[in-house]
Design an enzyme around this catalytic site. Sequence first.
Site, short mmCIF file in Angstrom:
data_model
loop_
_atom_site.label_atom_id
_atom_site.label_comp_id
_atom_site.label_asym_id
_atom_site.label_seq_id
_atom_site.Cartn_x
_atom_site.Cartn_y
_atom_site.Cartn_z
N CYS A 329 0.84 -1.20 0.00
CA CYS A 329 0.00 0.00 0.00
C CYS A 329 0.88 1.25 0.00
CB CYS A 329 -0.97 -0.04 1.18
SG CYS A 329 -2.39 1.06 0.98
N HIS A 426 -3.62 -5.38 1.44
CA HIS A 426 -3.41 -5.74 2.84
C HIS A 426 -3.90 -7.18 3.05
CE1 HIS A 426 -2.29 -1.76 4.24
NE2 HIS A 426 -3.31 -1.26 3.56
#
Length: 487
Positions: A329, A426
């Site tokens: 991310c 994630h």
Amino acid sequence: MTLTLMIQGTTSDAGKSVTVAGLCRVFKRRGLSVAPFKPQNMALNSAVTPEGGEIGRAQAVQAQACGLLPHTDMNPVLLKPNSDTGAQVIIHGKALSNMEAQDYHAYKKRAMVAVLESHQRLCEQYDVIVVEGAGSPAEINLRANDIANMGFAEAVNCPVVIVADIDRGGVFAHLVGTLDLLSESEQARVTGFIINRFRGDIALLQSGLDWLEERTGKPVIGVVPYIHDLHLEAEDAIDSRQTLSENAIKVVVPVFTRISNHTDFDVLRLHPQVDLKFVGKGEAVPPCDLIILPGSKSTRRDLEYLRSNNWHKDIEKHLRYGGKVLGICGGFQMLGRAVHDPDAIEGDAGSTTGLGLLDMETALGNDKTLRQVSGHLWAGKAKIRGYEIHAGISTGPALDTPFADLGSHRDGARSADGQIIGSYLHGLFDESETRDSLLKWAGLYGVETLDYAEVIESNIDRLADCLEANLDIEALLSPLTRPNKAQ
């Protein structure tokens, strides 16, 4: 008739989250339909719900304890700090805006409307709602317009149990002081205390318990022993405990000032073949096999923080010696040439030079991507599953060599030499096939497969067993009454 019980704590990390998770499983075992609820959560660890909303990670774990999928009504207000005085405000799973503390304080009355709407919807679906407070109800400066603790309890007319952590010391002062700082009506709704994380001979504690009950007029509902090696995903604190085998691979994660979703690495910490080390301010990245740049709520600021710690030089040296780097991310965005924030989404408007390890750039925008995804890795067709929480869009030639095929779109990038991977996902390591493939890529041979889902389930059951053995569950259930809909 729906019953609501609220668990509050004398301090942060007193044991509210785990107590709620354990009670959810206890009540579920008794045949009750039960749901967790946290009116307001402040955390950088978040989860994406099936409908594409964002809630605190602890509520997702509590939902699992109930046998439910997570839902935005379980955490209607989520605050994600992006500075010491400001946070992104998320209402019913969607980002509203960034607010400074004073602005949010003025907004609380409107936030309470969202809280009560979510609570009411849960009441229409479940037998029992187990509510987690935030911080402590004795924080006098936060009492006005409170929606997280007694303000909520008063609004829905529910009983409150206060939890304190004896392992920290001062447990009797914590409990008596907290109770004394409450108003008369708030004190009246406290039905008892739970003392958490006790080590030693319970007989030596009895005189203190007797004094506490006499001093406050409130019963001690139970004393929960310290549960060794209990693993449930943390709301904020990073847990570094691990047990290793001899052939462990070395993995290092730099801890940014606004690190987000560090729970991504819990499964690695629990893996016997992974020696996971978090490095903080002023620490050099030690020799290792894999460096993982984690997510960040303030990517540009954390890029500057990374450089201030000379971690960019450690990464360059690591790559020269053949090491691997994975960015997740915000960490993925850092790997590119630059991160642009023209609309001041995460801080002051501007651009920050990236590490230049992948040929791409990222522009932050107002639209936040929130979704659960699944697909396959670029090689070996290993299954991948995870969730996206990001406000940036990355573009550039590096994306022509993706990390994963997710059906509707491709994710991430890989360097030409295979040393560097970036991904927006994630939860990368939760899926065993993905985890095994990534550990092999990082240099681990003879990978042992760990069933992480079973680890979580067994720990929730261990926790529930402990609460059933040490708490008066009937005393918890007996004072529950139906919330006052008129309020």
